[in-house]
Each structure stands twice: as C-alpha cells, then as structure tokens.
Scaffold this motif. Structure first.
Motif, mmCIF file in Angstrom:
data_model
loop_
_atom_site.group_PDB
_atom_site.id
_atom_site.type_symbol
_atom_site.label_atom_id
_atom_site.label_comp_id
_atom_site.label_asym_id
_atom_site.label_seq_id
_atom_site.Cartn_x
_atom_site.Cartn_y
_atom_site.Cartn_z
ATOM 1 N N GLY A 52 32.669 35.571 104.914
ATOM 2 C CA GLY A 52 32.296 33.922 104.791
ATOM 3 C C GLY A 52 32.694 33.038 105.794
ATOM 4 N N PHE A 53 32.372 31.942 105.684
ATOM 5 C CA PHE A 53 32.758 30.750 106.868
ATOM 6 C C PHE A 53 33.890 30.439 106.153
ATOM 7 N N ALA A 54 34.912 29.952 106.829
ATOM 8 C CA ALA A 54 36.128 29.101 106.369
ATOM 9 C C ALA A 54 35.625 27.629 106.116
ATOM 10 N N LEU A 55 35.923 27.251 105.254
ATOM 11 C CA LEU A 55 35.516 25.839 104.669
ATOM 12 C C LEU A 55 36.672 24.848 104.590
ATOM 13 N N GLY A 56 37.855 25.079 104.763
ATOM 14 C CA GLY A 56 38.767 24.050 104.529
ATOM 15 C C GLY A 56 38.569 23.006 105.614
ATOM 16 N N ASP A 57 39.309 21.800 105.388
ATOM 17 C CA ASP A 57 38.823 20.721 106.261
ATOM 18 C C ASP A 57 39.484 21.205 107.738
ATOM 19 N N ASP A 58 40.577 21.672 107.576
ATOM 20 C CA ASP A 58 40.985 22.074 109.303
ATOM 21 C C ASP A 58 40.019 23.251 109.762
ATOM 22 N N ALA A 59 39.084 23.798 109.182
ATOM 23 C CA ALA A 59 38.387 24.638 109.728
ATOM 24 C C ALA A 59 37.047 24.510 109.907
ATOM 25 N N LYS A 60 36.549 23.286 109.469
ATOM 26 C CA LYS A 60 35.196 22.879 109.607
ATOM 27 C C LYS A 60 35.052 22.518 110.965
ATOM 28 N N PRO A 61 34.040 22.931 111.796
ATOM 29 C CA PRO A 61 33.513 22.427 112.960
ATOM 30 C C PRO A 61 33.020 21.048 112.929
ATOM 31 N N GLU A 62 33.254 20.416 114.245
ATOM 32 C CA GLU A 62 33.125 18.874 114.042
ATOM 33 C C GLU A 62 31.654 18.572 114.550
ATOM 34 N N MET A 63 30.733 18.882 113.833
ATOM 35 C CA MET A 63 29.211 18.863 114.165
ATOM 36 C C MET A 63 28.862 17.568 114.378
ATOM 37 N N ASP A 64 29.447 16.549 113.946
ATOM 38 C CA ASP A 64 29.066 15.189 114.193
ATOM 39 C C ASP A 64 29.255 14.687 115.694
ATOM 40 N N GLN A 65 30.274 15.023 116.142
ATOM 41 C CA GLN A 65 30.463 14.552 117.484
ATOM 42 C C GLN A 65 29.711 15.438 118.440
ATOM 43 N N THR A 66 29.528 15.056 119.818
ATOM 44 C CA THR A 66 28.632 15.565 120.615
ATOM 45 C C THR A 66 29.361 15.457 121.948
ATOM 46 N N THR A 67 30.637 15.143 122.118
ATOM 47 C CA THR A 67 31.358 15.307 123.686
ATOM 48 C C THR A 67 32.158 16.447 123.970
ATOM 49 N N LYS A 68 32.401 17.336 122.906
ATOM 50 C CA LYS A 68 33.066 18.425 123.379
ATOM 51 C C LYS A 68 32.859 19.771 122.216
ATOM 52 N N GLN A 69 33.417 20.670 122.769
ATOM 53 C CA GLN A 69 33.134 21.959 121.823
ATOM 54 C C GLN A 69 34.001 21.703 120.807
ATOM 55 N N THR A 70 33.603 22.562 119.611
ATOM 56 C CA THR A 70 34.308 22.742 118.512
ATOM 57 C C THR A 70 34.086 24.267 117.904
ATOM 58 N N GLN A 71 34.867 24.495 116.831
ATOM 59 C CA GLN A 71 35.068 25.899 116.465
ATOM 60 C C GLN A 71 34.626 25.935 114.832
ATOM 61 N N ALA A 72 33.870 27.054 114.553
ATOM 62 C CA ALA A 72 33.690 27.350 113.275
ATOM 63 C C ALA A 72 34.288 28.753 112.972
ATOM 64 N N TYR A 73 35.038 29.190 111.926
ATOM 65 C CA TYR A 73 35.496 30.294 111.510
ATOM 66 C C TYR A 73 34.749 31.002 110.638
ATOM 67 N N ILE A 74 34.702 32.626 110.853
ATOM 68 C CA ILE A 74 34.182 33.490 110.011
ATOM 69 C C ILE A 74 35.287 34.375 109.586
ATOM 70 N N TRP A 75 35.353 34.724 108.366
ATOM 71 C CA TRP A 75 36.491 35.437 107.822
ATOM 72 C C TRP A 75 35.946 36.777 107.253
ATOM 73 N N PHE A 76 36.683 37.859 107.193
ATOM 74 C CA PHE A 76 36.501 39.185 106.620
ATOM 75 C C PHE A 76 37.786 39.621 105.688
ATOM 76 N N THR A 77 37.831 40.013 104.343
ATOM 77 C CA THR A 77 38.527 40.338 103.606
ATOM 78 C C THR A 77 38.217 41.653 103.222
ATOM 79 N N ASN A 78 39.372 42.595 103.090
ATOM 80 C CA ASN A 78 39.321 44.019 102.812
ATOM 81 C C ASN A 78 39.221 43.802 101.142
ATOM 82 N N GLN A 79 38.137 44.402 100.878
ATOM 83 C CA GLN A 79 38.078 44.367 99.387
ATOM 84 C C GLN A 79 38.115 45.751 98.772
ATOM 85 N N SER A 80 38.414 46.820 99.434
ATOM 86 C CA SER A 80 38.290 48.207 99.273
ATOM 87 C C SER A 80 39.706 48.523 98.679
ATOM 88 N N LYS A 81 40.150 49.696 98.241
ATOM 89 C CA LYS A 81 41.258 50.059 97.769
ATOM 90 C C LYS A 81 42.227 50.557 98.883
#
Length: 179
Positions: free
Chosen positions: A44-73
């Motif tokens: 999934g996408f990380a959705l916390g306030d510190d993880a959200k990309p700044e898509m409203d600004q247009t002057t610099k690069q920003t980051q989005a984060y995708i996570w993987f969780t091990n759900q196996s045993k």
C-alpha cells in the motif's frame, strides 16, 4: 594393551557416527530465509502526514512511499527494486514504467508482520501545464522484486507529474526496497 586402545577408538567412532546420524547437517545449521513472494506480502501507499508527497507544490521533487508487509507465517527476504508501472487517468497518459535510481539495493529480512518501504521520487507540475507535458496518475501496478505478479494500488494523492516517460534520466524514478 593395543587391542584395548583400538576398542576405545572404535567405540568413539561408532558413538560419533551415531551422533552425526541423529542430527542431520541441514538441521544443525539454521536455514536461511528465502525471498518473499507476492503471495507472502501485502502492499500500500504510506498515508501518514510525513509520508504524503507534496503534490500541490510545483517547484521541487517530492516523494511517495509504498510499503510491503510480510503477511506469511515465515521469515523471507526482499532485495532490489520493485517494478512500478503508473497508469494514467488521461487518455493520452498510457502506462509509464518508472526508471530506477542509481542507489545500490540491500537485502531486507522480514519476519512475520514486518514492513519495509521504498520511495518514488516525483516531479509535480501545475494544473495549467499543457496536457501533453503532464501525467495524471490513476493507479500503480507494483511488483515486488524478482516476482511477476503485481499489486494494483489506487493513487490517493491527486496532482500531476511532469511527463518524462521517454527521458534517459527522468525526474520521476524509484529507489530500491529499504532505501
């Protein structure tokens, strides 16, 4: 005296042989975890306030984060780059397979319930940017490293990205898992 010494040595060999047979070599050394498969994971996408990309600004690069969780045993490993294809919302967008950064991957070991992420660097553009120069993300097809099955994630952040799907060094790219 020689026969007594031979009998003791023979008994030691028999006992040592019996002990070795009782504990297989594979059990003596702890088994190393194997790689994580798509079926072992959720994403999934990380959705916390510190993880959200700044898509409203247009002057610099920003980051989005995708996570993987091990759900196996079982414990498993991830190493390398995920495959990420962005599917656009506009008819002219199509699908954009993201380029990889030059960062070196590291091997991540995930026990049951552990989570690891990776970042996607994005270059947002203004809504007023001509349509042919912008890519409007709708969903991401995310394939874990060394796998062929993907997750489909809806893009939750809005905005648009400078379209550079044919660039040699695009400003939108992904980093390895764990970095």
């Amino acid at each position: 005296m020689n026969s007594k010494l031979t009998a003791v040595a023979l008994a030691a060999v028999v006992v040592a042989g019996t002990a070795a047979a009782a504990v297989p070599a594979s059990a003596a050394a702890k088994a190393q975890p194997t790689r994580c498969h798509t079926a072992d994971l959720k994403a999934g996408f990380a959705l916390g306030d510190d993880a959200k990309p700044e898509m409203d600004q247009t002057t610099k690069q920003t980051q989005a984060y995708i996570w993987f969780t091990n759900q196996s045993k079982r414990t498993c490993t991830l190493s390398g780059f995920a495959g990420v294809d962005m599917v656009g919302a506009q008819k002219t967008d199509g699908t954009w397979s993201l380029a990889r950064s030059s960062k070196k991957p590291v091997k991540m070991t995930l026990k049951q319930g552990d989570t690891v992420d990776f970042s996607i660097t994005l270059l947002p553009v203004a809504k007023s940017t001509p349509q042919k120069e912008k890519f409007v993300p709708a969903k991401f097809l995310v394939t874990p490293p060394n796998e062929t099955k993907h997750f489909t994630l809806k893009w939750p952040f809005g905005g648009q990205i400078l379209k550079q799907d044919a660039a040699t060094h695009p400003a939108t790219y992904l980093n390895p898992v764990g970095l």
